[in-house]
Design a protein around this motif. Structure first.
Motif, PDB file in Angstrom:
ATOM      1  N   ALA A  63      68.784  65.902  50.751  1.00  0.00           N
ATOM      2  CA  ALA A  63      69.502  65.796  51.991  1.00  0.00           C
ATOM      3  C   ALA A  63      69.207  66.931  52.707  1.00  0.00           C
ATOM      4  N   GLY A  80      71.371  55.713  50.777  1.00  0.00           N
ATOM      5  CA  GLY A  80      71.731  56.738  51.906  1.00  0.00           C
ATOM      6  C   GLY A  80      73.071  56.529  52.264  1.00  0.00           C
ATOM      7  N   CYS A  81      74.177  56.055  51.651  1.00  0.00           N
ATOM      8  CA  CYS A  81      75.485  55.804  52.015  1.00  0.00           C
ATOM      9  C   CYS A  81      76.258  56.762  52.860  1.00  0.00           C
ATOM     10  N   GLY A  82      75.684  58.193  52.785  1.00  0.00           N
ATOM     11  CA  GLY A  82      76.381  59.166  53.782  1.00  0.00           C
ATOM     12  C   GLY A  82      77.743  59.147  53.114  1.00  0.00           C
ATOM     13  N   ASP A  89      73.708  58.487  47.361  1.00  0.00           N
ATOM     14  CA  ASP A  89      73.332  59.408  48.467  1.00  0.00           C
ATOM     15  C   ASP A  89      72.999  60.758  47.574  1.00  0.00           C
ATOM     16  N   ASP A 112      69.192  59.661  44.317  1.00  0.00           N
ATOM     17  CA  ASP A 112      68.374  59.155  45.540  1.00  0.00           C
ATOM     18  C   ASP A 112      67.665  57.876  44.672  1.00  0.00           C
ATOM     19  N   MET A 141      69.451  50.237  53.970  1.00  0.00           N
ATOM     20  CA  MET A 141      69.286  51.560  54.302  1.00  0.00           C
ATOM     21  C   MET A 141      69.578  51.598  55.896  1.00  0.00           C
ATOM     22  N   VAL A 197      68.302  56.356  57.565  1.00  0.00           N
ATOM     23  CA  VAL A 197      67.843  56.636  56.090  1.00  0.00           C
ATOM     24  C   VAL A 197      66.325  56.393  55.797  1.00  0.00           C
ATOM     25  N   THR A 206      61.265  55.224  46.946  1.00  0.00           N
ATOM     26  CA  THR A 206      62.590  54.511  47.318  1.00  0.00           C
ATOM     27  C   THR A 206      62.462  52.879  47.414  1.00  0.00           C
ATOM     28  N   VAL A 211      66.368  64.725  56.231  1.00  0.00           N
ATOM     29  CA  VAL A 211      67.312  63.707  56.744  1.00  0.00           C
ATOM     30  C   VAL A 211      67.662  63.652  58.181  1.00  0.00           C
TER      31      VAL A 211
END
Length: 275
Positions: free
Chosen positions: A2, A44-46, A65, A89, A103, A107, A120, A268
């Motif tokens: 990230a 990639g939930c942030g 994430d 990841d 995603m 993402v 992924t 990212v």
């Protein structure tokens, strides 16, 4: 890996305040309801905005994430205990059996390396139950969104609770084929502090994405436009086949495809306000 805008705790803490309009999540929430999904994996939930939205609706959610600072912000939010948070990841997922994998936002484009991208997709495939659905979006390269990523189009001032006024803007620093790199700047008025971060996104052609999905075993069901950004985004809906035979055949195709994939980079982020 990230980028700094998600790894740096100072930037992760103000991320939601600088990106408050999440109308882009409506299509994903709608699909979760439409498909009756009870278990969802958000790759990639942030800072957890979408994962928490689904958890409030009684859905069992796992948010993944690689940015520890963002996961910490997500976990600390009200309702954070309802979500299973994993700092990793999608290539290092524990066993799971979900109905829907998402995603959202940047993402898919933030995974710039071809091998990381295929990894992924394979991770998403493995996490889905047979017949489960993968949904993600990517910008249409034909719209050339990066041409609007400059200070004149992205500059804004945001009042952040507990922090004060923050100026922010984005500027493209390099375009290298499908890879677009940009720098985001934030100026904290109360302290006079300036923080910058660099991000790279990969703009994949529709045909490339379709080929990658097929190579990893998915059956492409539909490609939609994003309702909140017509003409700019492509939303892909791909399903893990319900039968082992179909999946096995597709995985064999993916193995052959991997041998021709090129090695690339993997960062990212996105200046959402600029499209």
């Amino acid at each position: 890996m990230a980028d700094e805008s998600f790894r740096d705790p100072r930037l992760a803490a103000i991320h939601d305040a600088l990106d408050p309009d999440r109308g882009d999540l409506d299509v994903y929430a709608g699909l979760a309801a439409e498909t009756g999904a009870r278990r969802v994996l958000d790759i990639g939930c942030g800072t957890g905005v979408f994962a928490l939205l689904l958890a409030e609706r009684g859905i069992e959610v796992t948010g993944v994430d690689p940015a520890r600072a963002s996961v910490d912000v997500a976990r600390a939010k009200p309702g954070g205990e309802r979500v299973r948070w994993i700092c990793a990841d999608a290539t290092a997922l524990p066993p799971m059996h979900v109905d829907l994998v998402t995603m959202t936002a940047n993402v898919a484009q933030a995974i710039t390396g071809p091998q990381a991208w295929l990894g992924t997709l394979r991770g998403a495939y493995g996490a889905l139950r047979p017949g489960g659905l993968l949904v993600f979006e990517t910008r249409d390269p034909a719209a050339r969104a990066w041409e609007r990523w400059h200070r004149g189009a992205t500059y804004r001032v945001t009042a952040v609770p507990g922090v004060g006024s923050v100026e922010s803007w984005a500027e493209v620093t390099e375009v290298d084929g499908p890879l677009v790199t940009f720098r985001e700047t934030r100026v904290f008025a109360a302290e006079g502090r300036v923080l910058t971060s660099e991000s790279t996104l990969r703009f994949r052609e529709r045909e490339e994405v379709e080929a990658d999905l097929t190579a990893c075993g998915f059956v492409l069901e539909e490609v939609r436009g994003a309702p909140d950004r017509p003409g700019l985004q492509l939303v892909f809906l791909a399903r893990r086949p319900p039968t082992a035979h179909t999946a096995h055949t597709a995985v064999n195709k993916e193995t052959r495809f991997r041998s021709t994939a090129r090695v690339g980079r993997m960062p990212v982020c996105r200046p959402k306000s600029a499209g």
